[in-house]
Design an enzyme around this catalytic site. Sequence first.
Site, PDB file in Angstrom:
ATOM      1  N   HIS A 138      60.515  59.506 176.368  1.00  8.95           N
ATOM      2  CA  HIS A 138      59.351  58.720 175.947  1.00  8.95           C
ATOM      3  C   HIS A 138      58.064  59.548 175.928  1.00  8.95           C
ATOM      4  O   HIS A 138      57.016  59.042 175.508  1.00  8.95           O
ATOM      5  CB  HIS A 138      59.179  57.472 176.828  1.00  8.95           C
ATOM      6  CG  HIS A 138      58.523  57.704 178.151  1.00  8.95           C
ATOM      7  ND1 HIS A 138      59.224  57.877 179.316  1.00  8.95           N
ATOM      8  CD2 HIS A 138      57.219  57.778 178.489  1.00  8.95           C
ATOM      9  CE1 HIS A 138      58.386  58.025 180.327  1.00  8.95           C
ATOM     10  NE2 HIS A 138      57.158  57.988 179.846  1.00  8.95           N
ATOM     11  N   ASP A 178      66.449  57.696 179.071  1.00  7.80           N
ATOM     12  CA  ASP A 178      65.151  58.355 178.888  1.00  7.80           C
ATOM     13  C   ASP A 178      65.245  59.853 179.234  1.00  7.80           C
ATOM     14  O   ASP A 178      64.601  60.340 180.155  1.00  7.80           O
ATOM     15  CB  ASP A 178      64.110  57.661 179.771  1.00  7.80           C
ATOM     16  CG  ASP A 178      62.684  57.988 179.378  1.00  7.80           C
ATOM     17  OD1 ASP A 178      62.487  58.641 178.334  1.00  7.80           O
ATOM     18  OD2 ASP A 178      61.756  57.598 180.119  1.00  7.80           O
ATOM     19  N   SER A 266      55.137  60.995 184.147  1.00  5.86           N
ATOM     20  CA  SER A 266      56.341  60.854 183.328  1.00  5.86           C
ATOM     21  C   SER A 266      56.945  62.213 182.994  1.00  5.86           C
ATOM     22  O   SER A 266      56.230  63.175 182.693  1.00  5.86           O
ATOM     23  CB  SER A 266      56.009  60.136 182.018  1.00  5.86           C
ATOM     24  OG  SER A 266      55.726  58.782 182.244  1.00  5.86           O
TER      25      SER A 266
END
Length: 391
Positions: A138, A178, A266
């Site tokens: 992502h 992910d 992230s």
Amino acid sequence: MTIFVSNQTLLKKLFLAVIILNRATSEKNPGLRRDTIAQTQAEGGDSRSLVPLPLYPSLPEGPEEISGSREEVEDNVQKKRRRLDDEVMPRIINGYKAMHDSFPYYTLMLQKTSSGRLRRKGCGATLIEDEWILTAAHCYNQAGDIAWIGAYNAGIKEKKVKVVECFEHPNYNWPEYDYALCRLAKTSSLPKARISEAGFELTHGERLTVIGTGAVFEGGGAVPVLNENKVKYRVKHICENIYGFFQKDSMLCAGGGGHDACQGDSGSPLFYEDNRGYVQVGIVSWGAGCGKQGYPGVYADIAMERDWIDQVICNNSVNSIGSMCRPQSTSRTKTLHFAAPSEQSSTCVDKPGAHWYAGRSWECKKLRPHFCSIDFWRYTCRNTCNNCPKM
């Protein structure tokens, strides 16, 4: 108004609808760990109510630009470090500053502005092979981005390398699967992080370490220092009870209750520690707020997709050979080697028994398909790899 649902598929659809409503915010900041939905038990049944929770905070507009000579950048970083130390700023969420050179494989993702200067993308990554970094899908990294290996931790040994191409997991459908791998234009001599083997399982309550340069409190911005934190692993059925859309085939969860990663982390790594040091087991993916009581952070589970990671690296390396793609020295055996074709038997048969390779024992009949591109396996498992001498 409270909406009650009992169907798991409908639950996920409603969750994705919330994601779409927030897409404008998330696309502006690819480092965003997306929002989630708390689930509560309805009276007299298994129904769950959907309660939207806050997004992880966005990075401030106009993210930090990094320019100038190496000496100027390092001097600027040191000044910011001293200022942060003076303010006794919390690290990640209730974490602390990582010791210098303790995570030289940590990588900060950068992108060039229209003026040619570099700025943060709001995501981290990990150097796991000479020309490969592992991150979250992502984050939407792409060719032309810059990987700052050793950022804020490896001092003058740090290295900025251009990304050539990235591979998202073929089943990626946020927040599921992910995972992403990016190949670098040049190899790096900095230490590589070890990653967990396929089938590896953690123990409930085991202390793990998460690192990153994201927000250190909910609503804050990214920081110019690498932070670390200790978080406890939660078994997957607990995560499923907390998050109805938690997918155990590609996710794991840890932390919560004041210890967590946050927005801007992230793609950064989650480690467990063995007698040889750190081993990466997860990739920061998403969560509910930052460090909220009862809501652990969610990570992509590396062990679940180790086969895919190996396949991408072994099939797409250009300037190096991945460590999982060649025989290695182990404590059990001497360095493996294979005979030249002329030394091999001319019969089209697999060598019997198990063969030690890349830290594991393999039988030809259970060989991963991409291993057949490696000479050792082509001549060890002739029949399986369809490498039969021409008659």
